[in-house]
Design a protein around this motif. Structure first.
Motif, PDB file in Angstrom:
ATOM      1  N   SER A 177     -15.404  12.748  34.079  1.00 45.25           N
ATOM      2  CA  SER A 177     -14.587  11.921  35.074  1.00 45.25           C
ATOM      3  C   SER A 177     -13.785  12.454  36.110  1.00 45.25           C
ATOM      4  O   SER A 177     -13.894  13.735  36.017  1.00 45.25           O
ATOM      5  N   ASP A 178     -13.273  11.725  36.925  1.00 45.03           N
ATOM      6  CA  ASP A 178     -12.547  12.360  37.983  1.00 45.03           C
ATOM      7  C   ASP A 178     -11.553  13.331  37.726  1.00 45.03           C
ATOM      8  O   ASP A 178     -11.033  14.111  38.668  1.00 45.03           O
ATOM      9  N   LYS A 179     -11.017  13.370  36.603  1.00 44.98           N
ATOM     10  CA  LYS A 179      -9.880  14.308  36.166  1.00 44.98           C
ATOM     11  C   LYS A 179     -10.624  15.653  36.288  1.00 44.98           C
ATOM     12  O   LYS A 179      -9.599  16.562  36.347  1.00 44.98           O
ATOM     13  N   TYR A 180     -11.752  15.893  35.923  1.00 40.78           N
ATOM     14  CA  TYR A 180     -12.307  17.248  35.692  1.00 40.78           C
ATOM     15  C   TYR A 180     -13.499  17.117  36.936  1.00 40.78           C
ATOM     16  O   TYR A 180     -14.611  16.865  36.510  1.00 40.78           O
ATOM     17  N   LYS A 181     -13.151  17.604  38.036  1.00 40.22           N
ATOM     18  CA  LYS A 181     -14.377  17.529  38.940  1.00 40.22           C
ATOM     19  C   LYS A 181     -15.318  18.581  38.825  1.00 40.22           C
ATOM     20  O   LYS A 181     -16.568  18.157  39.466  1.00 40.22           O
ATOM     21  N   ASN A 182     -15.098  19.666  38.289  1.00 40.78           N
ATOM     22  CA  ASN A 182     -16.167  20.929  38.446  1.00 40.78           C
ATOM     23  C   ASN A 182     -16.670  20.990  37.236  1.00 40.78           C
ATOM     24  O   ASN A 182     -17.690  21.544  37.024  1.00 40.78           O
ATOM     25  N   ILE A 183     -16.542  20.187  35.980  1.00 39.49           N
ATOM     26  CA  ILE A 183     -17.175  20.477  34.788  1.00 39.49           C
ATOM     27  C   ILE A 183     -18.723  19.890  35.009  1.00 39.49           C
ATOM     28  O   ILE A 183     -18.838  18.571  35.387  1.00 39.49           O
ATOM     29  N   ILE A 184     -19.720  20.539  34.658  1.00 36.95           N
ATOM     30  CA  ILE A 184     -20.823  19.916  34.709  1.00 36.95           C
ATOM     31  C   ILE A 184     -21.784  20.014  33.502  1.00 36.95           C
ATOM     32  O   ILE A 184     -22.707  19.294  33.432  1.00 36.95           O
ATOM     33  N   ASP A 185     -20.992  20.771  32.388  1.00 34.17           N
ATOM     34  CA  ASP A 185     -21.813  20.583  31.003  1.00 34.17           C
ATOM     35  C   ASP A 185     -20.439  21.289  29.989  1.00 34.17           C
ATOM     36  O   ASP A 185     -19.576  21.858  30.426  1.00 34.17           O
ATOM     37  N   PHE A 186     -20.760  21.065  28.645  1.00 33.96           N
ATOM     38  CA  PHE A 186     -19.812  21.449  27.668  1.00 33.96           C
ATOM     39  C   PHE A 186     -20.678  21.636  26.433  1.00 33.96           C
ATOM     40  O   PHE A 186     -21.740  20.692  26.243  1.00 33.96           O
ATOM     41  N   ASP A 187     -20.363  22.524  25.391  1.00 30.68           N
ATOM     42  CA  ASP A 187     -20.834  22.431  24.226  1.00 30.68           C
ATOM     43  C   ASP A 187     -19.980  22.711  23.267  1.00 30.68           C
ATOM     44  O   ASP A 187     -19.067  23.670  23.515  1.00 30.68           O
ATOM     45  N   ILE A 188     -19.803  22.142  22.240  1.00 33.63           N
ATOM     46  CA  ILE A 188     -19.028  22.318  20.887  1.00 33.63           C
ATOM     47  C   ILE A 188     -19.747  23.493  20.197  1.00 33.63           C
ATOM     48  O   ILE A 188     -20.981  23.473  19.812  1.00 33.63           O
ATOM     49  N   ILE A 189     -18.796  24.754  20.180  1.00 30.89           N
ATOM     50  CA  ILE A 189     -19.342  25.914  19.509  1.00 30.89           C
ATOM     51  C   ILE A 189     -18.909  25.645  17.881  1.00 30.89           C
ATOM     52  O   ILE A 189     -19.805  26.055  17.145  1.00 30.89           O
ATOM     53  N   ASP A 190     -17.691  25.117  17.764  1.00 29.55           N
ATOM     54  CA  ASP A 190     -17.722  24.851  16.238  1.00 29.55           C
ATOM     55  C   ASP A 190     -16.689  23.977  16.104  1.00 29.55           C
ATOM     56  O   ASP A 190     -15.878  23.488  17.173  1.00 29.55           O
ATOM     57  N   TYR A 191     -16.614  23.071  15.104  1.00 30.34           N
ATOM     58  CA  TYR A 191     -15.623  22.322  14.765  1.00 30.34           C
ATOM     59  C   TYR A 191     -14.368  23.100  13.843  1.00 30.34           C
ATOM     60  O   TYR A 191     -14.972  23.535  12.988  1.00 30.34           O
ATOM     61  N   ASN A 192     -13.400  23.068  14.307  1.00 29.78           N
ATOM     62  CA  ASN A 192     -12.394  23.834  13.526  1.00 29.78           C
ATOM     63  C   ASN A 192     -11.575  22.894  12.422  1.00 29.78           C
ATOM     64  O   ASN A 192     -11.586  23.495  11.168  1.00 29.78           O
ATOM     65  N   SER A 193     -11.248  21.966  12.866  1.00 30.41           N
ATOM     66  CA  SER A 193     -10.546  21.013  11.792  1.00 30.41           C
ATOM     67  C   SER A 193     -10.649  19.598  12.008  1.00 30.41           C
ATOM     68  O   SER A 193     -10.874  19.094  13.346  1.00 30.41           O
ATOM     69  N   PHE A 194     -10.408  18.582  10.972  1.00 30.35           N
ATOM     70  CA  PHE A 194     -10.264  17.231  11.287  1.00 30.35           C
ATOM     71  C   PHE A 194      -9.203  16.830  10.350  1.00 30.35           C
ATOM     72  O   PHE A 194      -9.006  17.421   9.290  1.00 30.35           O
ATOM     73  N   LYS A 195      -8.269  16.092  10.882  1.00 33.53           N
ATOM     74  CA  LYS A 195      -7.173  15.532  10.161  1.00 33.53           C
ATOM     75  C   LYS A 195      -7.126  14.120  10.374  1.00 33.53           C
ATOM     76  O   LYS A 195      -7.027  13.668  11.392  1.00 33.53           O
ATOM     77  N   LEU A 196      -7.008  13.498   9.142  1.00 30.09           N
ATOM     78  CA  LEU A 196      -7.094  11.974   9.095  1.00 30.09           C
ATOM     79  C   LEU A 196      -5.644  11.434   9.253  1.00 30.09           C
ATOM     80  O   LEU A 196      -4.594  11.901   8.188  1.00 30.09           O
ATOM     81  N   ILE A 197      -5.185  10.577  10.195  1.00 29.14           N
ATOM     82  CA  ILE A 197      -3.856  10.161  10.127  1.00 29.14           C
ATOM     83  C   ILE A 197      -3.659   8.672  10.018  1.00 29.14           C
ATOM     84  O   ILE A 197      -4.406   7.883  11.004  1.00 29.14           O
ATOM     85  N   GLU A 198      -3.144   8.151   9.185  1.00 24.04           N
ATOM     86  CA  GLU A 198      -3.004   6.688   9.069  1.00 24.04           C
ATOM     87  C   GLU A 198      -1.533   6.157   9.568  1.00 24.04           C
ATOM     88  O   GLU A 198      -0.887   6.726   8.681  1.00 24.04           O
ATOM     89  N   LYS A 199      -1.394   5.498  10.503  1.00 22.78           N
ATOM     90  CA  LYS A 199      -0.036   5.123  11.150  1.00 22.78           C
ATOM     91  C   LYS A 199       0.071   3.815  11.755  1.00 22.78           C
ATOM     92  O   LYS A 199      -1.125   3.683  12.546  1.00 22.78           O
ATOM     93  N   ASN A 200       0.733   3.151  11.406  1.00 21.19           N
ATOM     94  CA  ASN A 200       0.961   1.537  12.266  1.00 21.19           C
ATOM     95  C   ASN A 200      -0.153   0.780  12.000  1.00 21.19           C
ATOM     96  O   ASN A 200      -0.752   0.295  12.957  1.00 21.19           O
ATOM     97  N   ASN A 201      -0.853   0.954  10.869  1.00 17.86           N
ATOM     98  CA  ASN A 201      -2.204   0.215  10.585  1.00 17.86           C
ATOM     99  C   ASN A 201      -3.459   0.531  11.203  1.00 17.86           C
ATOM    100  O   ASN A 201      -4.401  -0.141  11.549  1.00 17.86           O
TER     101      ASN A 201
END
Ligand SMILES: [Zn+2]
Ligand SMILES: [Zn+2]
Length: 339
Positions: free
Chosen positions: A232-256
Protein backbone atom coordinates in the motif's frame (compact mmCIF):
# COMPACT_ATOMS: atom_id res chain seq x y z
CA UNK A 1 -5.68 -13.70 -9.16
CA UNK A 2 -6.91 -11.45 -6.40
CA UNK A 3 -4.09 -12.29 -4.00
CA UNK A 4 -1.32 -11.47 -6.48
CA UNK A 5 -2.71 -8.16 -7.62
CA UNK A 6 -1.21 -5.76 -5.07
CA UNK A 7 2.36 -7.02 -5.44
CA UNK A 8 2.12 -7.21 -9.23
CA UNK A 9 1.13 -3.60 -9.30
CA UNK A 10 4.10 -2.61 -7.12
CA UNK A 11 6.61 -4.64 -9.14
CA UNK A 12 5.36 -3.15 -12.39
CA UNK A 13 5.93 0.31 -10.97
CA UNK A 14 9.63 -0.49 -10.39
CA UNK A 15 10.12 -2.79 -13.38
CA UNK A 16 11.10 -5.77 -11.25
CA UNK A 17 10.52 -9.46 -11.81
CA UNK A 18 10.85 -12.09 -9.10
CA UNK A 19 11.60 -15.63 -10.09
CA UNK A 20 10.82 -18.12 -7.34
CA UNK A 21 12.02 -21.71 -7.39
CA UNK A 22 9.91 -24.22 -5.51
CA UNK A 23 10.36 -27.83 -4.70
CA UNK A 24 7.22 -29.96 -4.72
CA UNK A 25 6.86 -33.71 -5.32
CA UNK A 26 10.60 -33.95 -5.93
CA UNK A 27 10.31 -31.58 -8.85
CA UNK A 28 11.81 -28.14 -9.19
CA UNK A 29 9.07 -25.76 -10.25
CA UNK A 30 9.05 -22.09 -10.99
CA UNK A 31 6.81 -19.06 -10.75
CA UNK A 32 7.63 -15.65 -12.15
CA UNK A 33 5.90 -12.42 -11.31
CA UNK A 34 6.08 -11.33 -14.97
CA UNK A 35 3.90 -14.37 -15.83
CA UNK A 36 6.54 -15.87 -18.14
CA UNK A 37 6.21 -19.12 -16.22
CA UNK A 38 3.72 -20.02 -13.53
CA UNK A 39 3.75 -23.68 -12.60
CA UNK A 40 1.03 -25.03 -10.37
CA UNK A 41 2.58 -25.79 -6.99
CA UNK A 42 1.14 -28.22 -4.49
CA UNK A 43 2.54 -27.95 -0.97
CA UNK A 44 5.94 -26.84 -2.15
CA UNK A 45 8.78 -25.22 -0.31
CA UNK A 46 10.71 -22.23 -1.60
CA UNK A 47 14.32 -22.92 -2.52
CA UNK A 48 15.35 -19.62 -3.97
CA UNK A 49 14.12 -16.22 -5.05
CA UNK A 50 15.90 -14.19 -7.73
CA UNK A 51 15.20 -10.49 -8.09
CA UNK A 52 15.68 -9.07 -11.58
CA UNK A 53 15.43 -5.61 -12.95
CA UNK A 54 17.22 -5.73 -16.30
CA UNK A 55 19.94 -7.77 -14.67
CA UNK A 56 19.97 -10.05 -11.66
CA UNK A 57 19.98 -7.84 -8.58
CA UNK A 58 19.83 -10.35 -5.75
CA UNK A 59 19.47 -14.01 -4.88
CA UNK A 60 17.80 -15.03 -1.64
CA UNK A 61 18.20 -18.57 -0.35
CA UNK A 62 17.29 -18.49 3.30
CA UNK A 63 13.86 -20.16 3.47
CA UNK A 64 12.36 -22.50 6.01
CA UNK A 65 11.25 -25.92 4.80
CA UNK A 66 8.45 -26.01 7.36
CA UNK A 67 6.58 -23.30 5.49
CA UNK A 68 4.52 -24.57 2.55
CA UNK A 69 3.05 -22.94 -0.53
CA UNK A 70 0.28 -24.03 -2.88
CA UNK A 71 -0.84 -22.24 -6.05
CA UNK A 72 -3.26 -24.28 -8.09
CA UNK A 73 -5.18 -22.90 -10.98
CA UNK A 74 -7.18 -24.66 -13.65
CA UNK A 75 -5.99 -23.10 -16.91
CA UNK A 76 -8.11 -25.12 -19.30
CA UNK A 77 -11.44 -23.86 -18.14
CA UNK A 78 -14.46 -22.07 -19.49
CA UNK A 79 -16.29 -19.67 -17.25
CA UNK A 80 -20.00 -19.16 -17.58
CA UNK A 81 -21.13 -15.64 -16.77
CA UNK A 82 -24.04 -15.67 -14.32
CA UNK A 83 -25.18 -12.33 -15.56
CA UNK A 84 -25.42 -12.73 -19.35
CA UNK A 85 -24.81 -16.44 -19.77
CA UNK A 86 -21.81 -16.02 -22.09
CA UNK A 87 -19.08 -18.65 -21.89
CA UNK A 88 -15.49 -17.50 -22.13
CA UNK A 89 -12.05 -19.07 -21.92
CA UNK A 90 -10.35 -18.26 -18.61
CA UNK A 91 -7.05 -17.50 -20.38
CA UNK A 92 -8.41 -14.82 -22.67
CA UNK A 93 -10.31 -12.72 -20.14
CA UNK A 94 -9.02 -10.10 -17.78
CA UNK A 95 -11.13 -10.96 -14.74
CA UNK A 96 -14.23 -9.59 -16.46
CA UNK A 97 -16.89 -11.02 -18.72
CA UNK A 98 -15.97 -9.71 -22.21
CA UNK A 99 -19.67 -9.31 -23.09
CA UNK A 100 -21.28 -7.64 -20.10
CA UNK A 101 -18.19 -6.59 -18.09
CA UNK A 102 -19.36 -8.41 -14.96
CA UNK A 103 -16.45 -9.04 -12.51
CA UNK A 104 -15.34 -12.65 -12.06
CA UNK A 105 -13.09 -12.11 -9.01
CA UNK A 106 -10.94 -15.08 -9.90
CA UNK A 107 -8.99 -16.81 -7.17
CA UNK A 108 -6.72 -19.85 -7.19
CA UNK A 109 -8.57 -23.16 -6.96
CA UNK A 110 -6.36 -23.94 -4.06
CA UNK A 111 -3.78 -21.77 -2.37
CA UNK A 112 -1.47 -21.69 0.58
CA UNK A 113 0.44 -18.47 0.84
CA UNK A 114 2.83 -19.79 3.47
CA UNK A 115 1.39 -22.06 6.13
CA UNK A 116 3.66 -23.54 8.72
CA UNK A 117 3.18 -27.27 8.84
CA UNK A 118 5.71 -28.71 11.20
CA UNK A 119 6.50 -27.73 14.69
CA UNK A 120 9.89 -29.10 15.50
CA UNK A 121 13.03 -28.11 17.25
CA UNK A 122 14.92 -26.15 14.65
CA UNK A 123 16.78 -23.71 16.82
CA UNK A 124 17.47 -20.50 15.00
CA UNK A 125 18.72 -18.46 17.88
CA UNK A 126 20.92 -15.68 16.56
CA UNK A 127 22.30 -14.92 20.02
CA UNK A 128 23.54 -18.46 20.53
CA UNK A 129 27.22 -17.81 19.77
CA UNK A 130 27.23 -14.52 21.65
CA UNK A 131 25.78 -16.16 24.75
CA UNK A 132 28.41 -18.85 24.50
CA UNK A 133 31.23 -16.34 24.30
CA UNK A 134 29.89 -14.25 27.18
CA UNK A 135 29.64 -17.31 29.39
CA UNK A 136 33.08 -18.40 28.29
CA UNK A 137 34.46 -14.93 29.03
CA UNK A 138 32.94 -14.74 32.52
CA UNK A 139 34.32 -18.15 33.47
CA UNK A 140 37.75 -17.30 32.07
CA UNK A 141 37.73 -14.09 34.08
CA UNK A 142 36.88 -15.94 37.27
CA UNK A 143 39.58 -18.56 36.67
CA UNK A 144 42.30 -16.02 35.89
CA UNK A 145 41.26 -13.71 38.75
CA UNK A 146 41.30 -16.51 41.30
CA UNK A 147 44.62 -17.78 40.02
CA UNK A 148 46.38 -14.40 39.87
CA UNK A 149 44.95 -13.04 43.15
CA UNK A 150 45.81 -16.21 45.03
CA UNK A 151 49.37 -16.42 43.64
CA UNK A 152 50.40 -12.78 43.98
CA UNK A 153 51.20 -11.53 47.46
CA UNK A 154 50.23 -7.94 46.65
CA UNK A 155 47.64 -6.66 44.21
CA UNK A 156 48.77 -3.86 41.88
CA UNK A 157 47.52 -2.33 38.67
CA UNK A 158 49.86 -4.70 36.84
CA UNK A 159 47.86 -7.64 38.21
CA UNK A 160 44.67 -6.21 36.74
CA UNK A 161 46.41 -6.16 33.37
CA UNK A 162 47.53 -9.73 33.90
CA UNK A 163 43.92 -10.72 34.66
CA UNK A 164 42.69 -9.03 31.48
CA UNK A 165 45.33 -10.70 29.31
CA UNK A 166 44.79 -14.07 30.96
CA UNK A 167 41.00 -13.75 30.59
CA UNK A 168 41.29 -13.07 26.86
CA UNK A 169 43.76 -15.90 26.33
CA UNK A 170 41.86 -18.46 28.36
CA UNK A 171 38.54 -17.43 26.81
CA UNK A 172 39.92 -17.92 23.33
CA UNK A 173 41.24 -21.33 24.25
CA UNK A 174 38.09 -22.30 26.02
CA UNK A 175 35.76 -21.06 23.30
CA UNK A 176 36.33 -24.17 21.28
CA UNK A 177 35.65 -26.40 24.27
CA UNK A 178 32.65 -24.29 25.24
CA UNK A 179 31.17 -24.49 21.83
CA UNK A 180 30.69 -28.18 22.47
CA UNK A 181 29.99 -27.78 26.16
CA UNK A 182 27.00 -25.59 25.64
CA UNK A 183 25.36 -28.40 23.84
CA UNK A 184 25.04 -29.58 27.44
CA UNK A 185 24.46 -26.23 29.14
CA UNK A 186 22.61 -23.86 26.80
CA UNK A 187 20.83 -26.20 24.43
CA UNK A 188 18.45 -27.80 26.94
CA UNK A 189 17.09 -24.41 27.98
CA UNK A 190 16.72 -23.31 24.36
CA UNK A 191 15.04 -26.61 23.59
CA UNK A 192 12.62 -26.20 26.46
CA UNK A 193 11.79 -22.70 25.22
CA UNK A 194 11.27 -24.05 21.72
CA UNK A 195 9.13 -26.95 22.92
CA UNK A 196 6.94 -24.54 24.84
CA UNK A 197 6.65 -22.29 21.80
CA UNK A 198 5.64 -25.23 19.60
CA UNK A 199 3.13 -26.46 22.15
CA UNK A 200 1.59 -22.99 22.36
CA UNK A 201 1.19 -22.90 18.58
CA UNK A 202 -0.41 -26.33 18.55
CA UNK A 203 -2.77 -25.23 21.33
CA UNK A 204 -3.66 -22.10 19.41
CA UNK A 205 -4.69 -24.01 16.28
CA UNK A 206 -6.57 -26.51 18.40
CA UNK A 207 -8.53 -23.63 19.97
CA UNK A 208 -9.27 -22.29 16.47
CA UNK A 209 -10.48 -25.66 15.27
CA UNK A 210 -12.86 -25.85 18.23
CA UNK A 211 -14.42 -22.64 16.91
CA UNK A 212 -14.62 -24.24 13.46
CA UNK A 213 -11.92 -21.92 12.16
CA UNK A 214 -9.45 -23.39 9.79
CA UNK A 215 -5.67 -23.15 9.97
CA UNK A 216 -4.88 -22.66 6.28
CA UNK A 217 -7.55 -19.96 5.96
CA UNK A 218 -6.01 -18.16 8.89
CA UNK A 219 -2.54 -18.23 7.33
CA UNK A 220 -3.89 -17.21 3.92
CA UNK A 221 -5.88 -14.31 5.31
CA UNK A 222 -2.95 -13.13 7.40
CA UNK A 223 -0.63 -13.21 4.39
CA UNK A 224 -3.20 -11.59 2.13
CA UNK A 225 -3.55 -8.77 4.62
CA UNK A 226 0.21 -8.35 4.91
CA UNK A 227 0.40 -8.09 1.12
CA UNK A 228 -2.28 -5.41 1.13
CA UNK A 229 -0.42 -3.59 3.90
CA UNK A 230 3.11 -3.75 2.52
CA UNK A 231 2.17 -2.93 -1.06
CA UNK A 232 0.00 0.00 0.00
CA UNK A 233 1.06 3.65 -0.15
CA UNK A 234 2.18 3.45 3.47
CA UNK A 235 5.23 1.43 2.42
CA UNK A 236 6.36 2.76 -0.94
CA UNK A 237 9.62 0.82 -1.30
CA UNK A 238 8.62 -2.69 -0.33
CA UNK A 239 8.60 -5.06 -3.30
CA UNK A 240 8.49 -8.40 -1.51
CA UNK A 241 8.48 -10.06 1.89
CA UNK A 242 8.74 -13.53 3.34
CA UNK A 243 7.74 -14.90 6.69
CA UNK A 244 10.84 -16.64 7.98
CA UNK A 245 9.07 -18.08 11.00
CA UNK A 246 5.94 -17.68 13.06
CA UNK A 247 6.97 -17.00 16.64
CA UNK A 248 3.66 -16.96 18.44
CA UNK A 249 -0.12 -16.73 18.16
CA UNK A 250 -2.27 -15.42 20.95
CA UNK A 251 -6.04 -15.76 20.95
CA UNK A 252 -7.86 -12.84 22.57
CA UNK A 253 -11.61 -12.70 23.13
CA UNK A 254 -12.77 -9.22 23.97
CA UNK A 255 -16.10 -7.35 23.60
CA UNK A 256 -17.59 -10.26 21.70
CA UNK A 257 -14.75 -10.11 19.14
CA UNK A 258 -12.07 -12.65 18.41
CA UNK A 259 -8.57 -11.26 17.91
CA UNK A 260 -5.28 -12.99 17.30
CA UNK A 261 -1.93 -11.38 18.01
CA UNK A 262 0.66 -12.86 15.68
CA UNK A 263 4.37 -12.43 16.13
CA UNK A 264 6.56 -13.26 13.15
CA UNK A 265 10.13 -13.19 12.04
CA UNK A 266 9.87 -11.49 8.66
CA UNK A 267 12.26 -10.56 5.85
CA UNK A 268 11.30 -7.35 4.07
CA UNK A 269 12.74 -6.61 0.65
CA UNK A 270 12.90 -3.00 -0.45
CA UNK A 271 13.94 -1.38 -3.70
CA UNK A 272 15.87 1.82 -3.07
CA UNK A 273 18.14 3.71 -5.50
CA UNK A 274 18.20 0.82 -7.96
CA UNK A 275 19.31 -1.53 -5.19
CA UNK A 276 17.63 -4.37 -3.35
CA UNK A 277 17.84 -3.96 0.39
CA UNK A 278 16.79 -6.88 2.54
CA UNK A 279 16.25 -6.73 6.27
CA UNK A 280 15.06 -9.24 8.81
CA UNK A 281 12.95 -8.12 11.70
CA UNK A 282 10.39 -9.20 14.30
CA UNK A 283 6.88 -7.88 13.76
CA UNK A 284 3.55 -8.15 15.51
CA UNK A 285 0.09 -7.86 14.01
CA UNK A 286 -3.42 -8.05 15.41
CA UNK A 287 -5.94 -9.96 13.30
CA UNK A 288 -9.69 -9.67 13.78
CA UNK A 289 -12.21 -12.33 12.91
CA UNK A 290 -14.97 -11.04 10.65
CA UNK A 291 -18.07 -12.75 11.94
CA UNK A 292 -20.72 -11.95 9.34
CA UNK A 293 -18.83 -11.67 6.08
CA UNK A 294 -19.48 -13.36 2.78
CA UNK A 295 -16.38 -15.28 1.96
CA UNK A 296 -14.65 -15.72 -1.35
CA UNK A 297 -14.59 -19.26 -2.68
CA UNK A 298 -11.84 -20.88 -4.72
CA UNK A 299 -12.10 -20.18 -8.46
CA UNK A 300 -14.44 -17.49 -9.77
CA UNK A 301 -16.76 -15.42 -7.60
CA UNK A 302 -19.49 -13.44 -9.25
CA UNK A 303 -20.84 -11.19 -6.54
CA UNK A 304 -23.74 -8.80 -6.68
CA UNK A 305 -24.08 -5.58 -4.73
CA UNK A 306 -26.63 -5.98 -1.89
CA UNK A 307 -28.06 -2.60 -2.72
CA UNK A 308 -28.20 -2.21 -6.51
CA UNK A 309 -27.26 -5.76 -7.55
CA UNK A 310 -24.59 -4.64 -9.99
CA UNK A 311 -21.44 -6.67 -10.35
CA UNK A 312 -18.82 -6.21 -7.61
CA UNK A 313 -15.06 -6.18 -8.00
CA UNK A 314 -13.82 -7.16 -4.53
CA UNK A 315 -10.55 -5.29 -4.94
CA UNK A 316 -12.47 -2.04 -4.81
CA UNK A 317 -13.62 -0.61 -1.52
CA UNK A 318 -17.17 0.12 -2.64
CA UNK A 319 -19.72 -0.62 -5.35
CA UNK A 320 -18.74 1.24 -8.53
CA UNK A 321 -22.33 2.16 -9.29
CA UNK A 322 -24.08 3.05 -6.06
CA UNK A 323 -21.16 3.56 -3.69
CA UNK A 324 -22.31 1.00 -1.10
CA UNK A 325 -19.37 -0.08 1.04
CA UNK A 326 -18.25 -3.62 0.24
CA UNK A 327 -18.15 -6.14 3.03
CA UNK A 328 -14.91 -7.92 3.61
CA UNK A 329 -14.42 -11.18 1.75
CA UNK A 330 -12.08 -12.87 4.16
CA UNK A 331 -12.59 -14.53 7.51
CA UNK A 332 -9.75 -12.62 9.10
CA UNK A 333 -8.47 -9.15 8.51
CA UNK A 334 -5.71 -6.99 9.87
CA UNK A 335 -6.93 -4.92 12.78
CA UNK A 336 -3.64 -3.11 13.34
CA UNK A 337 0.11 -3.40 13.33
CA UNK A 338 1.46 -3.78 16.85
CA UNK A 339 4.94 -2.34 17.49
ZN1 LIG B 1 -21.45 -11.56 -18.94
ZN1 LIG C 1 -24.33 -1.12 -5.73
Amino acid sequence: MIVDEAQKHRLKEYGINIKTKYKADDKILERNTDCSKNDNIKQGIILEKDYYSKTLLKKEKDFDSRILYTYEFNESKNIKCNNCGAISDINTIDDHCPYCNSSFNIEYNSKELGSKHYYDLIIKDKTYIIKTYIMDFVISFIISSIYIISTSRTFYFFDILKIVVATVLISLLLFYVFYYLDALILLPSLKRKKELQNQNQKDFFYELSKKNLDKITFYNNLLYELRELYYSDKYKNIIDFDIIDYNSFKLIEKNNNIYVDVSVDIRIIEYKNQKIVSKRTDKKYRMLWARQNDFLSPGENQIKCHNCSSSIDVREQKCKYCGTKINYYQQWYLDKELD
